[in-house]
Scaffold this motif. Structure first.
Motif, PDB file in Angstrom:
ATOM      1  N   LYS A  82     -17.919  -1.104  43.034  1.00  0.00           N
ATOM      2  CA  LYS A  82     -17.779  -2.252  43.934  1.00  0.00           C
ATOM      3  C   LYS A  82     -17.408  -3.501  43.134  1.00  0.00           C
ATOM      4  CE  LYS A  82     -21.185  -3.708  46.742  1.00  0.00           C
ATOM      5  NZ  LYS A  82     -22.457  -3.438  47.452  1.00  0.00           N
ATOM      6  N   LYS A  86     -13.878  -5.548  43.346  1.00  0.00           N
ATOM      7  CA  LYS A  86     -13.898  -6.984  43.640  1.00  0.00           C
ATOM      8  C   LYS A  86     -13.056  -7.730  42.587  1.00  0.00           C
ATOM      9  CE  LYS A  86     -17.098 -10.738  43.280  1.00  0.00           C
ATOM     10  NZ  LYS A  86     -18.155 -10.832  42.273  1.00  0.00           N
ATOM     11  N   ASP A  89      -9.458  -7.271  43.221  1.00  0.00           N
ATOM     12  CA  ASP A  89      -9.063  -8.156  44.327  1.00  0.00           C
ATOM     13  C   ASP A  89      -8.811  -9.565  43.838  1.00  0.00           C
ATOM     14  OD1 ASP A  89      -8.901  -6.544  46.465  1.00  0.00           O
ATOM     15  OD2 ASP A  89     -10.508  -7.497  47.615  1.00  0.00           O
ATOM     16  N   GLU A  90      -9.715 -10.038  43.008  1.00  0.00           N
ATOM     17  CA  GLU A  90      -9.576 -11.394  42.474  1.00  0.00           C
ATOM     18  C   GLU A  90      -8.290 -11.540  41.679  1.00  0.00           C
ATOM     19  OE1 GLU A  90     -14.344 -12.071  41.847  1.00  0.00           O
ATOM     20  OE2 GLU A  90     -12.997 -12.548  40.194  1.00  0.00           O
TER      21      GLU A  90
END
Lengths: 132, 132
Positions: A82, A86, A89-90
């Motif tokens: 996870k 994340k 994504d950033e």
DNA sequence: CATAAGGTCTCCATAAGGTGGAGAGTCAAG
DNA sequence: CTTGACTCTCCACCTTATGGAGACCTTATG
């Protein structure tokens, strides 16, 4: 081992190792007599881990989190994944921002003659608050 | 006008306007009685200029430079263009760094089952100092 | 044993670009 | 006159270190 050797083995500057120790990312023991920090091989492993994670844009706090997952033998790989997703994504977001930035800058740069005259569309662009 | 109005008109937080004034990026006059800063429309223009340039990743010092070019009616557009092209180069570099970062992270994330079991290749990857 | 060199310690300053709060002064309306 | 909204300066904090000063520790050499 002392901090100098620990720094060498973990490929980090001494100052950085000391800093990580100050903020509790690692917790080397202390020689009561000399007040020198004492590093174990496990500490080195953690330093290497952090060094790598930092290179991969994980923040210090994320490193702290990863370290505790790293140490926790009962954690699920889910949690780690996870955090990684994340981070991806950033990165995506950052890249798309940079991309539009670049597009706009390229556009104005192209429109600028870049000669000796003072007229410059870039300045005009940056100064213009109404559009763009 | 006072700082509150200036902040509103320039779409910047009051604190930021004060900060820019402190570091001499803009130089509003001061009301001798109240010690309040007094902003002119020209100050607002500069603030908008800086706000935009900052969004476009120009550093404060670059903004300072751009502002002086902006104010200098005899400067050549060449100088401005040079600064802009340099900025584009930096963006390119940053993007390619982020790109390889993303690739590696995606690779390890993909290899992780992300389930309840503690086995996690991401952790393994970050902990492994020997290769990659 | 004394001393010198090199390691290490803590504490403070600096970097960039602000943000947040405390405590005091100012201004305008009711 | 008082209240509330603004503004002021000053200081601390954020992140992630890095650099230096001055003091202390350790080890080797004479």
């Amino acid at each position: 081992m002392n901090i100098g050797e620990a720094a060498k083995k973990s490929n980090l500057p001494i100052k950085t190792v000391r800093f990580y120790s100050d903020i509790g990312l690692i917790n080397p023991k202390t020689n009561e007599n000399s007040n020198y920090r004492i590093f174990t091989n496990q500490d080195i492993e953690k330093l290497l881990f952090v060094g790598k994670a930092r290179k991969f844009n994980f923040s210090i706090e994320e490193c702290r989190e990863l370290l505790s997952l790293y140490e926790n033998r009962t954690r699920s790989s889910n949690e780690v994944k996870k955090l990684t997703l994340k981070k991806i994504d950033e990165i995506d977001q950052k890249m798309s921002e940079l991309n539009s930035l670049k597009k706009e800058l390229s556009r104005v740069a192209k429109s600028c003659s870049g000669d000796q005259r003072p007229e410059c569309p870039i300045i005009g662009f940056l100064a213009n608050n109404k559009k763009n």
